[in-house]
Design a protein around this motif. Sequence first.
Motif, PDB file in Angstrom:
ATOM      1  N   LEU A 149       0.837  -1.200   0.000  1.00 55.09           N
ATOM      2  CA  LEU A 149       0.000   0.000   0.000  1.00 55.09           C
ATOM      3  C   LEU A 149       0.866   1.242   0.000  1.00 55.09           C
ATOM      4  CD1 LEU A 149      -2.986   1.148   0.438  1.00 55.09           C
ATOM      5  CD2 LEU A 149      -2.328   1.296   2.853  1.00 55.09           C
ATOM      6  N   GLN A 150       0.630   2.108  -0.973  1.00 55.47           N
ATOM      7  CA  GLN A 150       1.290   3.408  -0.958  1.00 55.47           C
ATOM      8  C   GLN A 150       0.537   4.328  -0.004  1.00 55.47           C
ATOM      9  OE1 GLN A 150       1.799   5.107  -4.827  1.00 55.47           O
ATOM     10  NE2 GLN A 150       3.213   6.687  -4.125  1.00 55.47           N
ATOM     11  N   LEU A 151       1.263   5.044   0.799  1.00 52.08           N
ATOM     12  CA  LEU A 151       0.647   5.861   1.846  1.00 52.08           C
ATOM     13  C   LEU A 151       0.173   7.201   1.286  1.00 52.08           C
ATOM     14  CD1 LEU A 151       3.082   5.016   4.760  1.00 52.08           C
ATOM     15  CD2 LEU A 151       0.751   4.183   4.423  1.00 52.08           C
ATOM     16  N   GLU A 152      -0.785   7.118   0.380  1.00 50.46           N
ATOM     17  CA  GLU A 152      -1.415   8.287  -0.219  1.00 50.46           C
ATOM     18  C   GLU A 152      -2.921   8.192   0.016  1.00 50.46           C
ATOM     19  OE1 GLU A 152       0.331  10.646  -1.365  1.00 50.46           O
ATOM     20  OE2 GLU A 152       2.293   9.750  -1.735  1.00 50.46           O
ATOM     21  N   ALA A 153      -3.594   9.333  -0.020  1.00 51.67           N
ATOM     22  CA  ALA A 153      -5.016   9.396   0.348  1.00 51.67           C
ATOM     23  C   ALA A 153      -5.868   8.432  -0.468  1.00 51.67           C
ATOM     24  CB  ALA A 153      -5.519  10.829   0.187  1.00 51.67           C
ATOM     25  N   LYS A 154      -5.693   8.416  -1.782  1.00 51.18           N
ATOM     26  CA  LYS A 154      -6.526   7.581  -2.643  1.00 51.18           C
ATOM     27  C   LYS A 154      -6.325   6.103  -2.349  1.00 51.18           C
ATOM     28  CE  LYS A 154      -7.707   6.765  -7.496  1.00 51.18           C
ATOM     29  NZ  LYS A 154      -7.413   7.150  -8.904  1.00 51.18           N
ATOM     30  N   GLN A 198       1.772  10.407   8.945  1.00 50.40           N
ATOM     31  CA  GLN A 198       0.437  10.300   9.538  1.00 50.40           C
ATOM     32  C   GLN A 198      -0.211   8.963   9.215  1.00 50.40           C
ATOM     33  OE1 GLN A 198      -2.270  13.521   8.557  1.00 50.40           O
ATOM     34  NE2 GLN A 198      -4.075  12.218   8.878  1.00 50.40           N
ATOM     35  N   TYR A 199      -0.195   8.592   7.942  1.00 52.40           N
ATOM     36  CA  TYR A 199      -0.816   7.324   7.558  1.00 52.40           C
ATOM     37  C   TYR A 199      -0.069   6.132   8.157  1.00 52.40           C
ATOM     38  CZ  TYR A 199      -4.061   9.452   4.209  1.00 52.40           C
ATOM     39  OH  TYR A 199      -5.071  10.170   3.636  1.00 52.40           O
ATOM     40  N   ALA A 200       1.240   6.237   8.262  1.00 50.97           N
ATOM     41  CA  ALA A 200       2.013   5.148   8.863  1.00 50.97           C
ATOM     42  C   ALA A 200       1.612   4.942  10.321  1.00 50.97           C
ATOM     43  CB  ALA A 200       3.510   5.438   8.756  1.00 50.97           C
TER      44      ALA A 200
END
Length: 263
Positions: A149-154, A198-200
């Motif tokens: 998973l790439q830690l981007e919003a989409k 943040q996502y991490a």
Amino acid sequence: MSQIRIAVLANAGGVGKTTLVSNLAYILSQHQVSVAAIDLDPQRSLDTFCGVPEVSPEQSTVGLLSENFSNWNLTQPWEIDNIALCQSHPQLSKTAQEIVTRKRGEYILADRLDDYPLPHQVVLFDCPATFGTLCENAIAAATHLLIPLQLEAKAVAGLNDLVEKVIDLSKALKLKPRPPIMGIVPSLYNKDLAIHRQYAEELPEIAQMLGTKAYPTIRLSTEFKNACAFGLPLRKYRPGHPANGDFTELTNDIIQLVKASSN
């Protein structure tokens, strides 16, 4: 011994699926685990990552999924005895369209592995970015699933949809047992980006709600691209690079699965 078969799935391209497959294959081999990688992506990125020349359609996964398949055509990346690669070919896109109409079309890969068993302890499926027939075959054949998973919003927003697709497909195919998602692997992590940090931090809680685990981040590094340019895994190209440690927990978990399957 039961074979561990791991399908590497994602809801987008360019998120590090092939980086994960190639590096896991090499690292596992260094722990005396035999690995076969099956490239189900018509983009055939594993050819580049493994430094091997292209093969004909008949020698690739096109031949593997054909009705007249009779034997495996495997390449040995990096001249390592306990690693094998079933390469892909652009014609696999056409094959994917054809197998939709065939009997047991979603189970062809599983049938091949059952009828023509590979001796390897672990089989890794490098899946295409588009969730279609080839991904369905991988899920039907898998014992476990991994989601880079790439830690981007989409990508994060679409994670729940991907998990639901997998669960719904497993139910539709009546897979027993349903292959569990062994974890989410955050990739291309840039610690200098606040959104990535943040996502991490949030991912373990998200993963728990989805009934799985979040693995440590795999960092964004130009050295992965440099290694790929030479057709090598990072650990072989730069043995001392700190990013090699990013795979440790995941590798250890797979090794534990192998040990448990041999009991």
